[in-house]
Design an enzyme around this catalytic site. Sequence first.
Site, short mmCIF file in Angstrom:
data_model
loop_
_atom_site.label_atom_id
_atom_site.label_comp_id
_atom_site.label_asym_id
_atom_site.label_seq_id
_atom_site.Cartn_x
_atom_site.Cartn_y
_atom_site.Cartn_z
N HIS A 127 41.11 31.98 24.39
CA HIS A 127 41.01 33.38 24.82
C HIS A 127 40.62 34.23 23.61
O HIS A 127 40.51 33.74 22.48
CB HIS A 127 42.32 33.86 25.44
CG HIS A 127 42.53 33.36 26.84
ND1 HIS A 127 41.76 33.78 27.91
CD2 HIS A 127 43.42 32.46 27.34
CE1 HIS A 127 42.17 33.17 29.00
NE2 HIS A 127 43.17 32.36 28.69
N ASP A 157 35.95 39.29 24.06
CA ASP A 157 35.62 39.30 25.48
C ASP A 157 34.53 40.32 25.81
O ASP A 157 33.57 39.99 26.52
CB ASP A 157 36.86 39.62 26.32
CG ASP A 157 37.75 38.41 26.53
OD1 ASP A 157 37.36 37.31 26.12
OD2 ASP A 157 38.84 38.57 27.11
#
Length: 403
Positions: A127, A157
Amino acid sequence: MSLNGIKVVEFAGLAPGPFAGLVLAHNGASVIRIDRPSSTTRDLLCAGKRSIVLDMKTASGVRVAKDLIAKADVLIDPFRPGVLEKLGLGPEVFHSSDKREGLNDKLIYARLAGFPRNGTHSTMAGHDINYIALSGILSMLPGTMDKPTFPLNLIADFAGGGLLCANGILLAIIERGRSGRGQVVNVDMVSGSRYVSSFPLLSAGSGVWGGPRGTHLLDGGAPFYDVYTCSDGKWMSVGCLESQFFAQFIGRFNEVMKSSGKQGSWSPSQATQSTIEDWPKLRKYLEDGFRTQPRDFWTEVFHGKALVLIDLLSLGTDACAVPVLSPAEAAQLYGSLYPIPHPEFSRTSPPPLQDGIKTLDPGKHTADILRELGLSEEYIRQLITEGALGKEVRELERSKSKL
């Protein structure tokens, strides 16, 4: 709008893929999201998109996806390397080569991965926090003395992932206008994080950013570039890096402390900014001072009147001190819960966005999309029977036939 007529197929994913699709949709592209059967989604990055449900574990589901991609301008692949290839949907199926003609040589095939595809972490789960950890930038971010702090999941992200993916797609579309051919756009969020962090990483590499974390101008080391807590628990941001701006800031701040009788035995001058050994005293002075009054009082000090959100942007001094707004306050200031698509265009700006925050129900537009592909009602019923649209749809169709 700029991307009217551009057809995009986006496989449902998390954060970066949906954001890349959102940027394209905001600017006129027709974006179809492929969802899994029985999926539940909390994706809020769905404005202007449509959804079709396909079971990619069935041959007929894969066949419909292939047909969609063969007629698209752009594909957004959010999966780990090799997933779409195993389904028979890799770039080699659509792009032409010396050995074979592809199904759609004009396709922009955008692949979003977490780690570099040719690196040792390529097949691992991860992540945002993991990607910025390997990029080098996390070690430079502000935090406590013990460890750095990550800025939500913004760097990897959204900046290094979704936004760079959208940028790569647009560049490939421009190039296609010259060559007539599509290409693969490879984005990984470690490399993307490094790219959007070029300034601090190059500064560190050149020796300009020397010394430990938390001792520099932009990483919390400078007391005149920080966030301060006020008496009501809200915050003020201070960013007066230049001497002329610091002069305005500290002048007004000192006036408040003097008039309130809370200045104490030491007060900073304009010269304090360049006297690094005085920075600890300056920080304590500002911390104690800001805590004497609520945030809106300090907003009035540096903006000339009390906080009126709708007028805030037209007020102010050059002290580089503004309130830290909550999401609700920022929405009031800008007139919408939705962040407005940016940049603005003089001729082709997107229309106003919906005011409510909504999600897109998986499969909401399945029937319409299948018909747009030119599929007959008989073939659609066959897809349902084969489970291409999911078991729930198949069972529902069976129950209807029994009535």
